[in-house]
Design an enzyme around this catalytic site. Structure first.
Site, PDB file in Angstrom:
ATOM      1  N   CYS A   2      -0.791  14.406  -6.678  1.00  0.00           N
ATOM      2  CA  CYS A   2       0.417  14.894  -6.023  1.00  0.00           C
ATOM      3  C   CYS A   2       0.235  16.395  -5.901  1.00  0.00           C
ATOM      4  O   CYS A   2      -0.695  16.965  -6.456  1.00  0.00           O
ATOM      5  CB  CYS A   2       1.656  14.635  -6.862  1.00  0.00           C
ATOM      6  SG  CYS A   2       1.952  12.904  -7.230  1.00  0.00           S
ATOM      7  N   ARG A  28      -2.533  16.426  -0.534  1.00  0.00           N
ATOM      8  CA  ARG A  28      -2.611  15.870  -1.892  1.00  0.00           C
ATOM      9  C   ARG A  28      -1.725  14.635  -2.073  1.00  0.00           C
ATOM     10  O   ARG A  28      -1.779  13.972  -3.111  1.00  0.00           O
ATOM     11  CB  ARG A  28      -2.193  16.928  -2.923  1.00  0.00           C
ATOM     12  CG  ARG A  28      -3.109  18.133  -2.965  1.00  0.00           C
ATOM     13  CD  ARG A  28      -2.672  19.085  -4.054  1.00  0.00           C
ATOM     14  NE  ARG A  28      -2.713  18.463  -5.352  1.00  0.00           N
ATOM     15  CZ  ARG A  28      -3.769  18.433  -6.144  1.00  0.00           C
ATOM     16  NH1 ARG A  28      -4.884  19.015  -5.764  1.00  0.00           N
ATOM     17  NH2 ARG A  28      -3.716  17.834  -7.311  1.00  0.00           N
ATOM     18  N   TRP A  75       2.218  11.289  -4.267  1.00  0.00           N
ATOM     19  CA  TRP A  75       1.314  10.161  -4.006  1.00  0.00           C
ATOM     20  C   TRP A  75       1.566   9.220  -5.171  1.00  0.00           C
ATOM     21  O   TRP A  75       1.115   9.463  -6.282  1.00  0.00           O
ATOM     22  CB  TRP A  75      -0.131  10.662  -3.995  1.00  0.00           C
ATOM     23  CG  TRP A  75      -1.138   9.611  -3.647  1.00  0.00           C
ATOM     24  CD1 TRP A  75      -1.902   8.894  -4.510  1.00  0.00           C
ATOM     25  CD2 TRP A  75      -1.510   9.184  -2.352  1.00  0.00           C
ATOM     26  NE1 TRP A  75      -2.719   8.044  -3.832  1.00  0.00           N
ATOM     27  CE2 TRP A  75      -2.500   8.194  -2.497  1.00  0.00           C
ATOM     28  CE3 TRP A  75      -1.093   9.527  -1.060  1.00  0.00           C
ATOM     29  CZ2 TRP A  75      -3.075   7.552  -1.410  1.00  0.00           C
ATOM     30  CZ3 TRP A  75      -1.676   8.888   0.012  1.00  0.00           C
ATOM     31  CH2 TRP A  75      -2.653   7.916  -0.159  1.00  0.00           C
ATOM     32  N   ASN A 101       2.388  16.608 -11.581  1.00  0.00           N
ATOM     33  CA  ASN A 101       1.234  15.913 -11.020  1.00  0.00           C
ATOM     34  C   ASN A 101       0.396  15.419 -12.187  1.00  0.00           C
ATOM     35  O   ASN A 101       0.024  16.203 -13.054  1.00  0.00           O
ATOM     36  CB  ASN A 101       0.414  16.885 -10.156  1.00  0.00           C
ATOM     37  CG  ASN A 101      -0.963  16.336  -9.825  1.00  0.00           C
ATOM     38  OD1 ASN A 101      -1.122  15.137  -9.609  1.00  0.00           O
ATOM     39  ND2 ASN A 101      -1.960  17.194  -9.799  1.00  0.00           N
ATOM     40  N   GLY A 102       0.107  14.134 -12.219  1.00  0.00           N
ATOM     41  CA  GLY A 102      -0.698  13.577 -13.303  1.00  0.00           C
ATOM     42  C   GLY A 102      -0.149  12.221 -13.704  1.00  0.00           C
ATOM     43  O   GLY A 102       0.658  11.618 -12.979  1.00  0.00           O
ATOM     44  N   GLU A 481     -23.795  -0.506  -0.138  1.00  0.00           N
ATOM     45  CA  GLU A 481     -22.879   0.615   0.030  1.00  0.00           C
ATOM     46  C   GLU A 481     -23.646   1.891   0.417  1.00  0.00           C
ATOM     47  O   GLU A 481     -23.202   2.651   1.274  1.00  0.00           O
ATOM     48  CB  GLU A 481     -22.064   0.816  -1.266  1.00  0.00           C
ATOM     49  CG  GLU A 481     -21.126   2.004  -1.276  1.00  0.00           C
ATOM     50  CD  GLU A 481     -20.080   2.038  -0.161  1.00  0.00           C
ATOM     51  OE1 GLU A 481     -19.937   1.045   0.578  1.00  0.00           O
ATOM     52  OE2 GLU A 481     -19.440   3.089  -0.003  1.00  0.00           O
ATOM     53  N   LYS A 485     -23.021   4.059   3.935  1.00  0.00           N
ATOM     54  CA  LYS A 485     -22.745   5.497   3.988  1.00  0.00           C
ATOM     55  C   LYS A 485     -23.701   6.184   4.960  1.00  0.00           C
ATOM     56  O   LYS A 485     -23.294   6.973   5.788  1.00  0.00           O
ATOM     57  CB  LYS A 485     -22.890   6.156   2.603  1.00  0.00           C
ATOM     58  CG  LYS A 485     -21.871   5.802   1.555  1.00  0.00           C
ATOM     59  CD  LYS A 485     -20.494   6.391   1.774  1.00  0.00           C
ATOM     60  CE  LYS A 485     -19.611   5.524   2.603  1.00  0.00           C
ATOM     61  NZ  LYS A 485     -18.868   4.486   2.051  1.00  0.00           N
ATOM     62  N   GLU A 488     -23.006   5.183   8.674  1.00  0.00           N
ATOM     63  CA  GLU A 488     -21.759   5.568   9.332  1.00  0.00           C
ATOM     64  C   GLU A 488     -21.624   7.072   9.543  1.00  0.00           C
ATOM     65  O   GLU A 488     -20.968   7.497  10.481  1.00  0.00           O
ATOM     66  CB  GLU A 488     -20.537   5.003   8.601  1.00  0.00           C
ATOM     67  CG  GLU A 488     -20.289   5.574   7.234  1.00  0.00           C
ATOM     68  CD  GLU A 488     -19.057   4.987   6.563  1.00  0.00           C
ATOM     69  OE1 GLU A 488     -18.138   4.558   7.253  1.00  0.00           O
ATOM     70  OE2 GLU A 488     -19.040   4.983   5.314  1.00  0.00           O
ATOM     71  N   HIS A 504     -38.966 -13.071   2.821  1.00  0.00           N
ATOM     72  CA  HIS A 504     -38.448 -14.125   3.705  1.00  0.00           C
ATOM     73  C   HIS A 504     -38.200 -13.604   5.114  1.00  0.00           C
ATOM     74  O   HIS A 504     -37.482 -14.222   5.887  1.00  0.00           O
ATOM     75  CB  HIS A 504     -37.178 -14.726   3.103  1.00  0.00           C
ATOM     76  CG  HIS A 504     -37.415 -15.278   1.736  1.00  0.00           C
ATOM     77  ND1 HIS A 504     -38.100 -16.455   1.527  1.00  0.00           N
ATOM     78  CD2 HIS A 504     -37.123 -14.791   0.511  1.00  0.00           C
ATOM     79  CE1 HIS A 504     -38.199 -16.680   0.221  1.00  0.00           C
ATOM     80  NE2 HIS A 504     -37.609 -15.676  -0.418  1.00  0.00           N
ATOM     81  N   LYS A 604      -9.937   6.169   9.656  1.00  0.00           N
ATOM     82  CA  LYS A 604      -9.822   5.996   8.203  1.00  0.00           C
ATOM     83  C   LYS A 604      -9.215   4.641   7.856  1.00  0.00           C
ATOM     84  O   LYS A 604      -9.632   3.980   6.928  1.00  0.00           O
ATOM     85  CB  LYS A 604      -8.987   7.143   7.616  1.00  0.00           C
ATOM     86  CG  LYS A 604      -8.880   7.119   6.103  1.00  0.00           C
ATOM     87  CD  LYS A 604     -10.200   7.498   5.439  1.00  0.00           C
ATOM     88  CE  LYS A 604     -10.201   7.291   3.951  1.00  0.00           C
ATOM     89  NZ  LYS A 604     -11.555   7.144   3.410  1.00  0.00           N
TER      90      LYS A 604
HETATM   91  C1  F6R Z   1     -16.556   3.052   4.773  1.00  0.00           C
HETATM   92  C2  F6R Z   1     -15.137   2.883   4.979  1.00  0.00           C
HETATM   93  C3  F6R Z   1     -14.663   1.575   5.498  1.00  0.00           C
HETATM   94  C4  F6R Z   1     -13.493   1.057   4.659  1.00  0.00           C
HETATM   95  C5  F6R Z   1     -12.904  -0.217   5.270  1.00  0.00           C
HETATM   96  C6  F6R Z   1     -11.816  -0.816   4.414  1.00  0.00           C
HETATM   97  O1  F6R Z   1     -16.878   4.322   4.291  1.00  0.00           O
HETATM   98  O2  F6R Z   1     -14.355   3.756   4.720  1.00  0.00           O
HETATM   99  O3  F6R Z   1     -15.680   0.647   5.526  1.00  0.00           O
HETATM  100  O4  F6R Z   1     -13.960   0.826   3.367  1.00  0.00           O
HETATM  101  O5  F6R Z   1     -12.399   0.056   6.546  1.00  0.00           O
HETATM  102  O6  F6R Z   1     -10.744   0.036   4.262  1.00  0.00           O
HETATM  103  P1  F6R Z   1      -9.630  -0.224   3.164  1.00  0.00           P
HETATM  104  O7  F6R Z   1     -10.281  -0.081   1.837  1.00  0.00           O
HETATM  105  O8  F6R Z   1      -8.588   0.823   3.425  1.00  0.00           O
HETATM  106  O9  F6R Z   1      -9.116  -1.603   3.400  1.00  0.00           O
END
Ligand code: F6R
Length: 609
Positions: A2, A28, A75, A101-102, A481, A485, A488, A504, A604
């Site tokens: 927060c 935040r 938050w 905050n915490g 993962e 990264k 993307e 295979h 996002k």
């Molecule tokens: C990768 C990324 C996306 C999300 C995916 C799910 O870096 O950010 O692959 O992980 O869109 O998003 P959430 O977790 O918000 O359902």
């Protein structure tokens, strides 16, 4: 996470200054906002759920009298984003206003104790206990100053806090205290400010004093006085000159949010260790009861589910199905029933594919469990039980702290379940719990010791056309993962699969100079992964290995390596082992001239199917 802010002004109204500062802290947290000021011996307060602009439209946040006040942008961690849970919080007699905050870990015990003494609570937050605790201390010791009462109160708090307290009883003072949540003081000739972060007051002053853990600071127009909470001793500290631009300040001096968020992981992991036990227990009970358990998510959250399926199996002897949410309805829709449990994992809690899977399962009377970063999101509203991943807003589009926080929660859940099912010995439980506690420090060490090395590796491979990411066992999830990264944000096509699959098919792609990243903790898969490295090397691949420190066997085969601290248990390994891969993706993106915070074509939160 927060944001808190407070100010004591020589002249003029505090409210518009607080409002503007909260706007600068909105990164935040932004689910609720509130302000409190003191004027003529009385507290004035405005607060509500919603973004600052929305709340301002309804309540006119600037319209509060007085030259001293505190503000908060929230938050949610404890208590949904509702007006009653927004900060500031007050005591019973409305003489104390607090922003925080915490996470106060022992709030439930303190609340019970205070309720037994007649205190009446309005909210579901952990913060409100601090207001009542200060009130109680002042009631029993009326001669104490506000600062001494706050000092006594914070001694009783377990967990993390940065807080600011005002009271009409001492209308010219603000008391702040810090433990494991950031707190800074800003000062100029016209005013003194406190805030979670420098950007809050940067347009007003660039003279700042950083408050350390275990310190309490009293702000007034005479200046500031810092004391140690443990023994009340005075601390002398000169203000520092901050030469950041406002843009740099929001990123705390980092060039990108992604790098800032990678570096935040020791702190966010500390937060996930403060989960409320009763929710973990409740969720473990539902998992235990279910006939089958589906772990449903997209992208990074799906990779966390994949790793979690190994944790549940290895620790709790529970078979789970990790499923990519967009496939769930087609693949499992018809087989879900009243005996199924769906653990949906979503940072945003709003991902359309995940919610569609949840909807399908709800219609078939399955139990819905949620793990999300956004309390109040759709996922929390449709879940029977939900847990917050406690990592604060993630601004970089690529999920980083999300992965490690989700995994920390899922590992704790797997441990609970193992205990409940009697599948783990006390010694093993204690050993893993101790290792979990150390993870934030482990991650910190990795960043400190390996970042420069990873940067150089990124420079060396910046022009590579394709990458493989390979692991075995739980490290398969880390490989997936790491590959996501890199793809993307650096736009490098990459392939990930369990290393055992190479023969295979995919090995036919290997030719001279083809980079292959191997994730090789010293676990049961180590011997076989050495074999996989050899078969790649024999065909001309360049090997980049993430290894345990002093793993000479793999060092003798690899072209480049990244060393991780020794003694990380296999089931927890994806949490630290992903860190160098996040850094690799970040530095590859930078080397290739891309902005890692804004990858093309991505959003996002993906709220369409
Ligand atoms: C990768 C990324 C996306 C999300 C995916 C799910 O870096 O950010 O692959 O992980 O869109 O998003 P959430 O977790 O918000 O359902």
């Amino acid at each position: 996470m927060c944001g808190i802010f407070g100010c004591v002004l020589k002249d003029g109204k505090a409210a518009p200054i607080i409002h503007a500062a909260l706007k600068r802290l909105e990164y935040r947290g932004y689910d609720s906002v509130g302000e409190a000021t003191i004027y003529n011996g009385k507290l004035y307060i405005k607060k509500d759920r919603g973004k600052i602009e929305e709340v301002d439209k309804i309540h006119n946040l600037d319209d509060l009298p007085g030259n001293i006040g505190v503000g908060h942008t929230r938050w949610a961690t404890h208590g949904a984003p509702l007006q009653v849970n927004a900060h500031p919080h007050l005591d019973c007699s409305e003489q104390i206003a607090i922003v925080h905050n915490g996470i106060i870990e022992n709030f439930a015990e303190l609340k019970l104790e205070l309720e037994n003494r007649g205190h009446v609570f309005k909210s579901k937050t952990d913060t409100e206990v601090a207001a009542h605790l200060i009130e109680e201390i002042l009631k029993t010791n009326p001669s104490l100053s506000l600062a001494d009462a706050v000092l006594e109160a914070v001694k009783r708090l377990d967990g993390s806090y940065a807080l600011a307290v005002i009271s009409p009883k001492e209308p010219n003072k603000m008391i702040c205290a810090r433990h494991e949540s950031p707190l800074v003081v800003g000062i100029n000739e016209k005013a003194i400010y406190c805030a979670s972060d420098i950007p809050a007051f940067l347009p007003l002053t660039n003279k700042a004093v950083i408050i350390d853990d275990g310190e309490l600071v009293t702000l007034s127009l005479e200046g500031f006085e810092i004391r140690k909470i443990a023994d009340s001793s005075l601390v002398v500290r000169e203000p520092k000159f901050i030469d950041w631009t406002p843009e740099m300040a929001v990123k705390q001096g980092y060039p990108h949010f992604m790098l800032k968020e990678i570096h935040e992981q020791p702190a966010t992991l500390r937060n996930t260790l403060r989960l409320q036990e009763q929710y973990l227990d409740l969720m473990a009970t539902f998992l235990d009861r279910a006939r089958e358990v589906y772990l449903v998510a997209c992208g990074t959250s799906y990779h966390a589910c994949l790793a979690a399926s190994y944790m549940f199996s290895k620790l709790a002897f529970l078979a789970t199905y990790p499923v990519i949410a967009s496939e769930f309805v087609e693949q499992h829709g018809k087989s879900v029933n009243i005996d199924s449990a769906i653990l949906a994992v979503s940072q945003s809690g709003e991902t359309a594919d995940t919610l569609a899977a949840v909807n399908c399962a709800r219609q078939r009377a399955a139990t819905i469990l949620g793990l999300t970063n956004v309390i109040g999101s759709t996922l929390t509203r449709v879940s029977r039980v939900y847990i917050g991943q406690q990592s604060g807003p993630e601004i970089g589009v690529a999920a980083t702290k999300t992965f490690t926080s989700q995994l920390s929660v899922l590992a704790q859940l797997a441990l609970r379940l193992a205990k409940k099912r009697g599948k783990i010995s006390q010694d093993e439980m204690d050993y893993l719990a101790e290792k979990m506690e150390k993870l934030p420090d482990t991650v910190e060490t990795i960043i400190q010791t390996q970042e420069e090395n990873v940067k150089q590796i990124a420079k060396k491979y910046k022009d590579a056309k394709t990458f493989f990411f390979l692991g075995r066992g739980i490290s398969t999830a880390t490989a997936y993962e790491g590959r996501l990264k890199l793809m993307e944000i650096a736009y490098v096509p990459a392939i990930a699969f369990p290393a055992g699959e190479s023969k295979h098919g995919p090995i036919s792609l290997i030719e001279q100079g083809f980079p292959v990243v191997f994730i090789c903790p010293k676990d049961e898969t180590h011997k076989t992964i050495v074999g996989n490295i050899m078969e790649m090397k024999a065909r001309g691949a360049l090997i980049i290995a993430v290894i345990e420190k002093d793993d000479e066997e793999i060092k003798s085969l690899a072209d480049d390596w990244i060393e991780m601290p020794k003694g990380i248990p296999e089931v927890l390994s994806p949490i630290p082992y992903i860190i160098p891969l996040q850094l690799l993706a970040y530095y590859m993106a930078v080397e290739r001239g891309h902005n890692p915070d804004m990858p093309r074509n991505l959003a996002k939160s993906v709220t369409v199917k």
